[in-house]
Design a protein around this motif. Structure first.
Motif, mmCIF file in Angstrom:
data_model
loop_
_atom_site.group_PDB
_atom_site.id
_atom_site.type_symbol
_atom_site.label_atom_id
_atom_site.label_comp_id
_atom_site.label_asym_id
_atom_site.label_seq_id
_atom_site.Cartn_x
_atom_site.Cartn_y
_atom_site.Cartn_z
ATOM 1 N N THR A 273 0.827 -1.206 0.000
ATOM 2 C CA THR A 273 0.000 0.000 0.000
ATOM 3 C C THR A 273 0.863 1.258 0.000
ATOM 4 O O THR A 273 0.587 2.229 -0.714
ATOM 5 N N LEU B 175 2.527 1.713 -3.438
ATOM 6 C CA LEU B 175 1.556 2.179 -4.424
ATOM 7 C C LEU B 175 1.272 3.663 -4.258
ATOM 8 O O LEU B 175 1.147 4.403 -5.252
ATOM 9 N N LEU C 116 4.072 5.464 -5.861
ATOM 10 C CA LEU C 116 3.993 5.381 -7.318
ATOM 11 C C LEU C 116 2.963 6.363 -7.868
ATOM 12 O O LEU C 116 3.213 7.072 -8.842
ATOM 13 N N ARG C 117 1.813 6.408 -7.244
ATOM 14 C CA ARG C 117 0.730 7.256 -7.745
ATOM 15 C C ARG C 117 1.064 8.738 -7.639
ATOM 16 O O ARG C 117 0.438 9.562 -8.316
ATOM 17 N N THR D 1 -3.257 8.325 -13.398
ATOM 18 C CA THR D 1 -4.073 8.663 -12.240
ATOM 19 C C THR D 1 -5.223 9.601 -12.607
ATOM 20 O O THR D 1 -6.284 9.558 -12.000
ATOM 21 N N TRP E 37 6.093 -2.545 -12.070
ATOM 22 C CA TRP E 37 5.741 -2.183 -10.695
ATOM 23 C C TRP E 37 4.228 -2.000 -10.564
ATOM 24 O O TRP E 37 3.623 -2.457 -9.592
ATOM 25 N N LEU E 38 3.636 -1.307 -11.514
ATOM 26 C CA LEU E 38 2.193 -1.080 -11.447
ATOM 27 C C LEU E 38 1.434 -2.400 -11.534
ATOM 28 O O LEU E 38 0.433 -2.601 -10.835
ATOM 29 N N PHE F 200 1.855 -4.029 -8.006
ATOM 30 C CA PHE F 200 1.308 -3.368 -6.816
ATOM 31 C C PHE F 200 -0.094 -2.795 -7.010
ATOM 32 O O PHE F 200 -0.737 -2.414 -6.035
ATOM 33 N N ASP F 201 -0.576 -2.693 -8.254
ATOM 34 C CA ASP F 201 -1.846 -2.015 -8.511
ATOM 35 C C ASP F 201 -2.732 -2.893 -9.371
ATOM 36 O O ASP F 201 -2.283 -3.876 -9.971
ATOM 37 N N GLN G 3 -6.201 1.325 -15.746
ATOM 38 C CA GLN G 3 -6.624 0.990 -14.389
ATOM 39 C C GLN G 3 -7.633 -0.134 -14.433
ATOM 40 O O GLN G 3 -8.423 -0.271 -15.385
#
Length: 303
Positions: free
Chosen positions: A228, A231, A234-235, A244, A279-280, A283-284, A298
């Motif tokens: 968390t 992330l 990253l955002r 985003t 990474w995204l 983690f996302d 997304q």
């Protein structure tokens, strides 16, 4: 006024304690911590120390996680960690000192080249003192001997890496704040963060430690909380603004934007974007869509 005026204030306060002591300081050196423990009367059976341990700060020499060993040996002291700690507060029963001084030689005046520091007497019942103490309830993690050893090991590895980011201390030039993920396999991040890195090659390990230093995530988190925190970092990256803001990001556009900064070749920009995508994906909730230049979108991919 003596050079150790601040230390004398702390010594007098803690020497008056009869029930409990609380030590709050981001930076604590082991020699001063031991002197502080020695100052607390033997009849006081509860000493709570709240500090922070950052691998980069330990590598820079501003703090010693080995205070956990001293606390364990003393038997009365407990070390807790608060990663965003900046307050300096020393409590003995109903009285306290608040101000700027850490528990270091320079801050307390226990060495000749002392800092200019300030500690002011206050009542523990003061609303702001109570507000700060309340923040620590349920938000700290234990500063164990095992975690201290892990932090020290990683700090030593960082010291050996000439490319590792450095903590800003007086006299150093300001470090660049721009960061892009370096580690190609993001699943390694938590393993190294948690001290399980002995099967990872030295060059790869150095890159993971550099990423962890830039992420600046407090120690002691479980894997979900760690993910968390990554992330959120990253955002906040400007390179991910399109993702985003609009829920999608064209990888070709992102690569071209990096090349346009003049800091990346086309090959370097491609590698950077691919690493961000990895990474995204890890983690996302995102997926890749092969439409023209690939896009990150997304949400989970529908089958």
């Amino acid at each position: 006024m003596t050079v150790d005026h601040v230390w004398r204030q702390i010594e007098q306060l803690l020497g008056s304690a009869t029930d409990h002591v609380v030590l709050v300081a981001p930076f604590i050196k082991k020699e001063v911590f031991q002197a502080t423990l020695d100052t607390v009367p033997a009849g006081v059976q509860k000493i709570t120390c709240i500090t922070r341990w950052s691998v980069a700060e330990v590598a820079a020499g501003v703090s010693d996680p080995e205070i956990a060993e001293l606390a364990q040996r003393d038997g009365r002291a407990t070390v807790l960690l608060c990663h965003n700690l900046h307050a300096k507060l020393y409590v003995a029963d109903d009285h306290c000192l608040v101000g700027s001084a850490n528990l270091t030689g320079k801050a307390t005046g226990r060495v000749s080249a002392a800092n200019v520091e300030l500690l002011v007497e206050a009542d523990v019942a003061h609303p702001e003192v109570q507000r700060v103490l309340a923040i620590f309830e349920g938000t700290t993690v234990p500063g164990t001997v095992e975690l201290a050893a892990q932090i020290r090991e990683q700090a030593n590895l960082m010291q050996d890496d000439e490319d590792s980011p450095r903590v800003l201390v007086p006299g150093q030039e300001e470090q660049p704040t721009h960061w892009l993920p370096e580690t190609r396999n993001p699943e390694r991040l938590y393993r190294v963060y948690n001290g399980r890195h002995h099967q990872i090659g030295s060059d790869v390990l150095a890159g993971v430690l550099r990423d962890l230093a830039h992420l600046d995530i407090g120690p002691g988190l479980d894997e979900q909380a760690f993910g968390t925190a990554v992330l959120a970092r990253l955002r906040a990256m400007p390179e991910l603004h399109a993702l985003t803001a609009a829920g999608r990001m064209n990888l070709g556009d992102a690569q071209a934007d990096l090349v346009a900064t003049g800091e990346f070749t086309g090959e370097q920009a491609q590698r950077a974007v691919e690493t961000i995508a990895a990474w995204l994906h890890y983690f996302d909730d995102v997926h890749l869509v092969p439409v023209g230049p690939w896009e990150i979108r997304q949400g989970k991919e529908l089958s």
